[in-house]
Design a protein around this motif. Structure first.
Motif, PDB file in Angstrom:
ATOM      1  N   GLU A  77       0.820  -1.212   0.000  1.00 43.58           N
ATOM      2  CA  GLU A  77       0.000   0.000   0.000  1.00 43.58           C
ATOM      3  C   GLU A  77       0.854   1.264   0.000  1.00 43.58           C
ATOM      4  O   GLU A  77       0.502   2.267  -0.621  1.00 43.58           O
ATOM      5  CB  GLU A  77      -0.919  -0.017   1.221  1.00 43.58           C
ATOM      6  N   ASN A  78       1.993   1.205   0.693  1.00 45.56           N
ATOM      7  CA  ASN A  78       2.839   2.397   0.837  1.00 45.56           C
ATOM      8  C   ASN A  78       4.110   2.340   0.004  1.00 45.56           C
ATOM      9  O   ASN A  78       4.948   3.241   0.105  1.00 45.56           O
ATOM     10  CB  ASN A  78       3.216   2.577   2.308  1.00 45.56           C
ATOM     11  N   ALA A  79       4.275   1.297  -0.802  1.00 46.26           N
ATOM     12  CA  ALA A  79       5.527   1.113  -1.543  1.00 46.26           C
ATOM     13  C   ALA A  79       5.832   2.291  -2.459  1.00 46.26           C
ATOM     14  O   ALA A  79       6.970   2.769  -2.515  1.00 46.26           O
ATOM     15  CB  ALA A  79       5.465  -0.186  -2.348  1.00 46.26           C
ATOM     16  N   ARG A  80       4.835   2.770  -3.179  1.00 45.13           N
ATOM     17  CA  ARG A  80       5.077   3.880  -4.109  1.00 45.13           C
ATOM     18  C   ARG A  80       5.584   5.111  -3.362  1.00 45.13           C
ATOM     19  O   ARG A  80       6.524   5.788  -3.800  1.00 45.13           O
ATOM     20  CB  ARG A  80       3.793   4.212  -4.868  1.00 45.13           C
ATOM     21  N   ASN A  81       4.980   5.388  -2.224  1.00 43.64           N
ATOM     22  CA  ASN A  81       5.371   6.549  -1.423  1.00 43.64           C
ATOM     23  C   ASN A  81       6.790   6.387  -0.888  1.00 43.64           C
ATOM     24  O   ASN A  81       7.616   7.307  -0.966  1.00 43.64           O
ATOM     25  CB  ASN A  81       4.373   6.719  -0.277  1.00 43.64           C
ATOM     26  N   VAL A  83       9.239   4.302  -1.928  1.00 40.90           N
ATOM     27  CA  VAL A  83      10.236   4.266  -3.004  1.00 40.90           C
ATOM     28  C   VAL A  83      10.496   5.675  -3.528  1.00 40.90           C
ATOM     29  O   VAL A  83      11.643   6.071  -3.769  1.00 40.90           O
ATOM     30  CB  VAL A  83       9.771   3.334  -4.141  1.00 40.90           C
ATOM     31  N   GLY A  84       9.427   6.443  -3.688  1.00 44.95           N
ATOM     32  CA  GLY A  84       9.575   7.808  -4.177  1.00 44.95           C
ATOM     33  C   GLY A  84      10.362   8.699  -3.233  1.00 44.95           C
ATOM     34  O   GLY A  84      11.006   9.660  -3.670  1.00 44.95           O
ATOM     35  N   GLU A 119       1.048  -6.358 -10.739  1.00 42.99           N
ATOM     36  CA  GLU A 119       0.750  -4.932 -10.769  1.00 42.99           C
ATOM     37  C   GLU A 119       1.892  -4.123 -10.163  1.00 42.99           C
ATOM     38  O   GLU A 119       2.254  -3.055 -10.663  1.00 42.99           O
ATOM     39  CB  GLU A 119      -0.551  -4.659 -10.009  1.00 42.99           C
ATOM     40  N   PHE A 120       2.456  -4.637  -9.088  1.00 39.25           N
ATOM     41  CA  PHE A 120       3.610  -3.981  -8.471  1.00 39.25           C
ATOM     42  C   PHE A 120       4.790  -3.967  -9.434  1.00 39.25           C
ATOM     43  O   PHE A 120       5.492  -2.958  -9.557  1.00 39.25           O
ATOM     44  CB  PHE A 120       3.984  -4.713  -7.183  1.00 39.25           C
ATOM     45  N   GLN A 123       4.033  -1.253 -12.260  1.00 36.24           N
ATOM     46  CA  GLN A 123       3.920   0.153 -11.888  1.00 36.24           C
ATOM     47  C   GLN A 123       5.109   0.674 -11.079  1.00 36.24           C
ATOM     48  O   GLN A 123       5.450   1.855 -11.176  1.00 36.24           O
ATOM     49  CB  GLN A 123       2.630   0.374 -11.089  1.00 36.24           C
ATOM     50  N   ILE A 124       5.725  -0.173 -10.278  1.00 35.04           N
ATOM     51  CA  ILE A 124       6.752   0.312  -9.352  1.00 35.04           C
ATOM     52  C   ILE A 124       8.130  -0.278  -9.647  1.00 35.04           C
ATOM     53  O   ILE A 124       9.121   0.451  -9.768  1.00 35.04           O
ATOM     54  CB  ILE A 124       6.348   0.012  -7.894  1.00 35.04           C
ATOM     55  N   ASN A 128      11.637   1.643 -11.483  1.00 32.54           N
ATOM     56  CA  ASN A 128      12.534   2.105 -10.424  1.00 32.54           C
ATOM     57  C   ASN A 128      13.727   1.201 -10.143  1.00 32.54           C
ATOM     58  O   ASN A 128      14.745   1.681  -9.638  1.00 32.54           O
ATOM     59  CB  ASN A 128      11.738   2.296  -9.122  1.00 32.54           C
TER      60      ASN A 128
END
Length: 299
Positions: A77-81, A83-84, A119-120, A123-124, A128
């Motif tokens: 749920e928080n991976a994008r945040n 990683v960013g 999906e991960f 998108q991520i 990255n």
């Protein structure tokens, strides 16, 4: 469990109330983390991760890594945040080593554990992972901190087999990095931990060639290591013989002997890893000298 009665609410109000408190109380807070986290807790951790204070960032990244260990759902749920926030830290020249270590551990865990989520991946991971690997490569090449360089090389050893095709463009650079560490240079102290780590990374690099190209890359890697092994062994075996024409008059045995012993040791580590390489490779390999070198690990 509601936020009002959640035990972590006490930590949020007392131990993480400010950035300074988060840094001071981090070891105590981590001991009491649990798989369940209230929404206000995650919000506070995200604010620490994005803090302008490097100490607070270190605390936030460390807690985020522990949360990821406890809860895969929260990690996704928080991976994008996360990683960013973590990835840009590697481009900051003045970023403290502890913060970079925490960012590396968090990112390597996220990219390793969620590999089975399509999906991960789309998108991520795919956008990255190449950026992260390039950042780790730069750290492994140039960073003054030995511990951070070692962590970067170990992290690359874990990432390359998982995302082999994404590392294809980095193969040449990573191979050169490993050979420099394995080959040792005169005048530089030998670090056996870095040599072993580089050997481990070197042994997984053939995977970047895919199902077809990995065989060729594996054979090329073995050839390169054997050339280094033979050169080092020849230098040691001819040390006490009469000087030959091809030997340099400036060669000092007090320097050349330890140097070539270190090079031979590094080649042994690398060859051992390549012979244990798990991907399909060519048929029978004439490893008579390879096995002899492997048995010489006591050097």
């Amino acid at each position: 469990m509601s936020d009002s009665i959640h035990p972590l609410r006490t930590f949020l109000q007392l131990h993480l109330a400010s950035d300074d408190a988060a840094v001071s109380n981090l070891p105590f807070v981590i001991q009491f983390l649990s798989p369940q986290h209230p929404s206000t807790w995650i919000t506070r951790i995200n604010s620490l991760v994005h803090s302008k204070d490097p100490g607070a960032r270190w605390a936030g990244l460390s807690i985020a890594c522990q949360i990821a260990l406890f809860s895969r759902a929260l990690m996704l749920e928080n991976a994008r945040n996360w990683v960013g926030a973590a990835l840009p830290l590697f481009s900051r020249k003045e970023e403290p080593v502890p913060t970079l270590k925490a960012a590396t551990r968090l990112l390597i865990y996220i990219f390793s554990v969620a590999i089975d989520t399509p999906e991960f991946q789309r998108q991520i991971a795919s956008p990255n992972v190449p950026k992260f690997s390039l950042a780790l490569t730069i750290v492994a090449e140039n960073h003054p901190s030995r511990e951070l360089r070692l962590l970067a090389i170990d992290s690359l050893s874990a990432l390359v087999p998982l995302y082999a095709t994404l590392h294809k463009t980095l193969h040449g650079r990573l191979s050169a990095l490993c050979l420099r560490q394995i080959g040792v240079s005169a005048g530089y102290p030998t670090d056996s931990s870095l040599t072993r780590a580089a050997s481990c990374l070197y042994s997984v690099l053939p995977a970047t060639g895919g199902k077809v190209g990995s065989t060729t890359l594996w054979r090329k890697s073995v050839d390169e290591v054997m050339v280094l092994s033979w050169a080092s062994l020849h230098a040691l075996r001819t040390t006490f013989r009469p000087l030959r024409q091809h030997q340099s008059l400036q060669e000092d045995p007090m320097v050349s002997i330890p140097l070539n012993v270190d090079r031979l040791r590094g080649a042994v580590f690398a060859l051992s890893g390549l012979l244990e390489y798990g991907q399909p490779r060519p048929g029978p390999f004439n490893c008579h000298w390879g096995l002899w070198l492997t048995s010489a690990k006591h050097y």
